[in-house]
Design a protein around this motif. Structure first.
Motif, PDB file in Angstrom:
ATOM      1  N   GLN A 193      68.461 -10.601  12.101  1.00  0.00           N
ATOM      2  CA  GLN A 193      69.066 -10.113  10.872  1.00  0.00           C
ATOM      3  C   GLN A 193      68.496 -10.831   9.647  1.00  0.00           C
ATOM      4  O   GLN A 193      68.301 -10.231   8.586  1.00  0.00           O
ATOM      5  CB  GLN A 193      70.579 -10.311  10.911  1.00  0.00           C
ATOM      6  N   ASP A 194      68.198 -12.114   9.804  1.00  0.00           N
ATOM      7  CA  ASP A 194      67.786 -12.928   8.656  1.00  0.00           C
ATOM      8  C   ASP A 194      66.320 -12.758   8.278  1.00  0.00           C
ATOM      9  O   ASP A 194      65.958 -12.945   7.117  1.00  0.00           O
ATOM     10  CB  ASP A 194      68.068 -14.408   8.956  1.00  0.00           C
ATOM     11  N   ILE A 195      65.454 -12.402   9.223  1.00  0.00           N
ATOM     12  CA  ILE A 195      64.018 -12.433   8.968  1.00  0.00           C
ATOM     13  C   ILE A 195      63.614 -11.520   7.807  1.00  0.00           C
ATOM     14  O   ILE A 195      62.732 -11.869   7.019  1.00  0.00           O
ATOM     15  CB  ILE A 195      63.220 -12.072  10.256  1.00  0.00           C
ATOM     16  N   GLY A 196      64.251 -10.365   7.673  1.00  0.00           N
ATOM     17  CA  GLY A 196      63.922  -9.474   6.567  1.00  0.00           C
ATOM     18  C   GLY A 196      64.240 -10.094   5.223  1.00  0.00           C
ATOM     19  O   GLY A 196      63.441 -10.014   4.280  1.00  0.00           O
ATOM     20  N   ALA A 197      65.408 -10.719   5.127  1.00  0.00           N
ATOM     21  CA  ALA A 197      65.798 -11.373   3.876  1.00  0.00           C
ATOM     22  C   ALA A 197      64.884 -12.551   3.582  1.00  0.00           C
ATOM     23  O   ALA A 197      64.527 -12.804   2.417  1.00  0.00           O
ATOM     24  CB  ALA A 197      67.251 -11.837   3.963  1.00  0.00           C
ATOM     25  N   ALA A 198      64.477 -13.284   4.629  1.00  0.00           N
ATOM     26  CA  ALA A 198      63.566 -14.414   4.434  1.00  0.00           C
ATOM     27  C   ALA A 198      62.221 -13.938   3.897  1.00  0.00           C
ATOM     28  O   ALA A 198      61.634 -14.558   3.002  1.00  0.00           O
ATOM     29  CB  ALA A 198      63.379 -15.162   5.752  1.00  0.00           C
ATOM     30  N   ALA A 199      61.705 -12.828   4.450  1.00  0.00           N
ATOM     31  CA  ALA A 199      60.427 -12.291   3.984  1.00  0.00           C
ATOM     32  C   ALA A 199      60.527 -11.806   2.543  1.00  0.00           C
ATOM     33  O   ALA A 199      59.632 -12.060   1.719  1.00  0.00           O
ATOM     34  CB  ALA A 199      59.987 -11.149   4.897  1.00  0.00           C
ATOM     35  N   ASP A 200      61.624 -11.114   2.234  1.00  0.00           N
ATOM     36  CA  ASP A 200      61.794 -10.609   0.861  1.00  0.00           C
ATOM     37  C   ASP A 200      61.844 -11.742  -0.150  1.00  0.00           C
ATOM     38  O   ASP A 200      61.236 -11.664  -1.218  1.00  0.00           O
ATOM     39  CB  ASP A 200      63.087  -9.786   0.764  1.00  0.00           C
ATOM     40  N   ARG A 201      62.563 -12.820   0.182  1.00  0.00           N
ATOM     41  CA  ARG A 201      62.682 -13.924  -0.765  1.00  0.00           C
ATOM     42  C   ARG A 201      61.351 -14.662  -0.938  1.00  0.00           C
ATOM     43  O   ARG A 201      61.032 -15.151  -2.026  1.00  0.00           O
ATOM     44  CB  ARG A 201      63.783 -14.889  -0.318  1.00  0.00           C
ATOM     45  N   ALA A 202      60.563 -14.728   0.121  1.00  0.00           N
ATOM     46  CA  ALA A 202      59.297 -15.463   0.042  1.00  0.00           C
ATOM     47  C   ALA A 202      58.180 -14.642  -0.608  1.00  0.00           C
ATOM     48  O   ALA A 202      57.366 -15.192  -1.363  1.00  0.00           O
ATOM     49  CB  ALA A 202      58.864 -15.911   1.439  1.00  0.00           C
ATOM     50  N   TYR A 203      58.124 -13.318  -0.329  1.00  0.00           N
ATOM     51  CA  TYR A 203      56.956 -12.541  -0.756  1.00  0.00           C
ATOM     52  C   TYR A 203      57.268 -11.225  -1.465  1.00  0.00           C
ATOM     53  O   TYR A 203      56.352 -10.564  -1.948  1.00  0.00           O
ATOM     54  CB  TYR A 203      56.056 -12.259   0.456  1.00  0.00           C
ATOM     55  N   GLU A 204      58.534 -10.841  -1.557  1.00  0.00           N
ATOM     56  CA  GLU A 204      58.885  -9.618  -2.289  1.00  0.00           C
ATOM     57  C   GLU A 204      59.321  -9.949  -3.714  1.00  0.00           C
ATOM     58  O   GLU A 204      58.676  -9.570  -4.680  1.00  0.00           O
ATOM     59  CB  GLU A 204      59.997  -8.871  -1.544  1.00  0.00           C
ATOM     60  N   GLU A 205      60.444 -10.665  -3.837  1.00  0.00           N
ATOM     61  CA  GLU A 205      60.955 -11.083  -5.143  1.00  0.00           C
ATOM     62  C   GLU A 205      61.493 -12.498  -5.042  1.00  0.00           C
ATOM     63  O   GLU A 205      62.042 -12.882  -4.007  1.00  0.00           O
ATOM     64  CB  GLU A 205      62.083 -10.163  -5.626  1.00  0.00           C
ATOM     65  N   ASP A 206      61.354 -13.256  -6.127  1.00  0.00           N
ATOM     66  CA  ASP A 206      61.921 -14.595  -6.118  1.00  0.00           C
ATOM     67  C   ASP A 206      63.380 -14.531  -6.538  1.00  0.00           C
ATOM     68  O   ASP A 206      63.949 -13.445  -6.716  1.00  0.00           O
ATOM     69  CB  ASP A 206      61.104 -15.549  -6.994  1.00  0.00           C
ATOM     70  N   ALA A 207      64.008 -15.689  -6.729  1.00  0.00           N
ATOM     71  CA  ALA A 207      65.439 -15.755  -6.997  1.00  0.00           C
ATOM     72  C   ALA A 207      65.825 -15.121  -8.325  1.00  0.00           C
ATOM     73  O   ALA A 207      66.990 -14.755  -8.526  1.00  0.00           O
ATOM     74  CB  ALA A 207      65.912 -17.207  -6.963  1.00  0.00           C
ATOM     75  N   VAL A 208      64.880 -14.957  -9.252  1.00  0.00           N
ATOM     76  CA  VAL A 208      65.197 -14.348 -10.547  1.00  0.00           C
ATOM     77  C   VAL A 208      64.603 -12.950 -10.678  1.00  0.00           C
ATOM     78  O   VAL A 208      64.522 -12.399 -11.765  1.00  0.00           O
ATOM     79  CB  VAL A 208      64.714 -15.250 -11.710  1.00  0.00           C
ATOM     80  N   GLY A 209      64.167 -12.369  -9.565  1.00  0.00           N
ATOM     81  CA  GLY A 209      63.747 -10.979  -9.568  1.00  0.00           C
ATOM     82  C   GLY A 209      62.291 -10.706  -9.875  1.00  0.00           C
ATOM     83  O   GLY A 209      61.907  -9.539 -10.059  1.00  0.00           O
ATOM     84  N   ARG A 210      61.430 -11.719  -9.915  1.00  0.00           N
ATOM     85  CA  ARG A 210      60.007 -11.490 -10.196  1.00  0.00           C
ATOM     86  C   ARG A 210      59.260 -11.159  -8.908  1.00  0.00           C
ATOM     87  O   ARG A 210      59.457 -11.814  -7.887  1.00  0.00           O
ATOM     88  CB  ARG A 210      59.391 -12.727 -10.856  1.00  0.00           C
ATOM     89  N   ARG A 211      58.405 -10.149  -8.960  1.00  0.00           N
ATOM     90  CA  ARG A 211      57.606  -9.757  -7.792  1.00  0.00           C
ATOM     91  C   ARG A 211      56.380 -10.678  -7.746  1.00  0.00           C
ATOM     92  O   ARG A 211      55.288 -10.325  -8.192  1.00  0.00           O
ATOM     93  CB  ARG A 211      57.221  -8.288  -7.884  1.00  0.00           C
TER      94      ARG A 211
END
Length: 309
Positions: A193-211
Motif C-alpha cells: 500500500q505504501d510503495i505508491g505513496a513513497a514513489a510519488d513523494r520521491a519522484y512525482e511531487e515534493d511536499a509543497v507540490g512541485r514536480r
C-alpha cells in the motif's frame, strides 16, 4: 510563544502503568510500560546505624511516592476539566495538559524531555519512538530540519531538481515513519500500500507540490519479499521508477513491527537516484541489515559504526 506540548512519552490515563507517545499533534498507537525506579535501603552493618539508615530511606521513598501521587492526581484533574478523563484509545486524543509539561520543566513529576540532537553519534540515526537505530553511511548526513519533520538521513550535497530548478534534490534519502489513516498492520499488505505513496513523494511531487522530476512516467516492481529486520519479520517492495526528466530512481518501502511497546508497524522509505550519481542499489540491503534495536548488546545499536556507500 507556542504552548504546544512537545513530542514524548506521557502517562496513558486509559491504561494505568503505561505511557503513550504524543507526536506533537496527536496521540499515536505506541505504548510502553512506565519506567519506575525503586530505591532499596542499604542493609545494616551491625553497628546499629543500618536500621536507622534503612528507616530513613523508606521514609524518603514513601514521601517521594506521596509527592508523585499528588502531582499525578493534580495533573489528571487538570486534564479532566468538568468532564470525564480523555479516552486514549482514539486517534483524536487531546494534548497532554500544559500543567504536566510545566511540571516536567520544573523538575517535579512529569515527562522527561526528549534528548536533543547535540552529542548524538553522527554515524547513527536514532528512532526513539520505534526503538531502533539505522547506520548513517559515509557521505550521508542527518539534517536538523526537513519540510515534513520526518526522521531523515540523506546524501550530503544537493542539486537542482531536473523538473524544478527552484527546488533542491538529493541523490539518496531514507526516512522512517509510522503509518496513519489505515487499519492495515500486516507488513506485506502495508508495504504494498505504501510503495505508491513513497514513489510519488520521491519522484512525482515534493511536499509543497512541485514536480521535481517532471513526474513519474512508468514504474516496475524489481524486488519484493520477506526480510528480517532487527530480529523481526518484515516485508519490502522495491520499484524502478522512470521520470519525465532526469534519470529516475529506485524506491523501496520496508515495513516491520516496532522494537518497543505495542510493536506498531514501522515504515522505512528509501529513494535512490538511478544513474552514476545515485547510491549503489546494494546499499538499500546494507542499511536494512544494519537496523538494530536501541541498546542492542551485539552492536550497541549501531553506535559508532559507519557504512560505506
Amino acid at each position: 510563544m507556542s504552548n504546544a506540548t512537545p513530542p514524548g512519552w506521557y502517562p496513558d490515563t486509559a491504561a494505568p502503568g503505561n505511557e503513550r507517545w504524543w507526536d506533537g499533534t496527536a496521540w499515536t498507537a505506541h505504548t510502553r510500560p512506565s519506567a519506575t525506579v525503586i530505591q532499596r535501603p542499604v542493609s545494616g552493618r551491625g553497628d546499629g546505624g543500618g536500621g536507622a539508615s534503612a528507616a530513613r530511606t523508606v521514609a524518603l521513598v514513601a514521601t517521594g511516592v506521596a509527592v508523585v501521587v499528588v502531582a499525578v492526581t493534580g495533573a489528571m484533574l487538570l486534564n479532566r476539566g468538568d468532564g470525564p478523563a480523555p479516552t486514549t484509545t482514539r486517534s483524536d486524543r487531546s494534548a497532554p495538559s500544559p500543567a504536566d509539561t510545566a511540571a516536567g520543566a520544573s523538575g517535579d513529576a512529569g515527562p522527561s524531555p526528549e534528548p536533543s540532537a547535540a552529542g548524538e553519534d553522527p554515524h547513527v540515526l536514532v528512532d526513539q519512538l520505534n526503538g531502533i537505530t539505522l547506520p548513517i553511511p559515509d557521505g550521508w548526513e542527518r539534517p536538523e530540519n526537513t519540510v515534513e519533520q520526518l526522521l531523515t538521513m540523506r546524501t550530503t550535497g544537493s542539486y537542482d531538481c531536473p523538473g524544478a530548478s527552484s527546488a533542491f534534490c538529493y541523490h539518496g534519502t531514507v526516512t522512517t515513519r509510522t503509518p496513519s489513516g489505515t487499519g492495515i498492520t500486516a507488513p506485506e499488505a502495508l508495504a504494498r500500500q505504501d510503495i505508491g505513496a513513497a514513489a510519488d513523494r520521491a519522484y512525482e511531487e515534493d511536499a509543497v507540490g512541485r514536480r521535481i522530476h517532471g513526474g513519474i512516467v512508468s514504474h516496475r516492481e524489481i524486488a519484493a519479499g520477506s526480510v528480517s529486520v532487527a530480529g523481526r519479520t518484515g516485508y519490502r517492495v522495491r520499484w524502478r521508477v522512470v521520470t519525465a526528466k532526469g534519470p529516475g530512481g529506485y524506491v523501496q518501502s520496508l515495513v516491520f513491527p516496532s522494537a518497543v511497546g505495542s510493536e506498531s508497524p514501522v515504515v522505512v522509505r528509501y529513494a535512490f537516484d538511478a544513474g552514476p550519481d545515485g547510491p549503489p542499489l546494494a546499499l538499500m540491503d546494507t542499511l536494512t541489515q544494519g537496523i538494530r534495536p536501541i541498546g542492542d548488546s551485539e552492536t550497541g545499536g549501531g553506535v559508532g559504526s559507519s557504512v560505506g556507500p
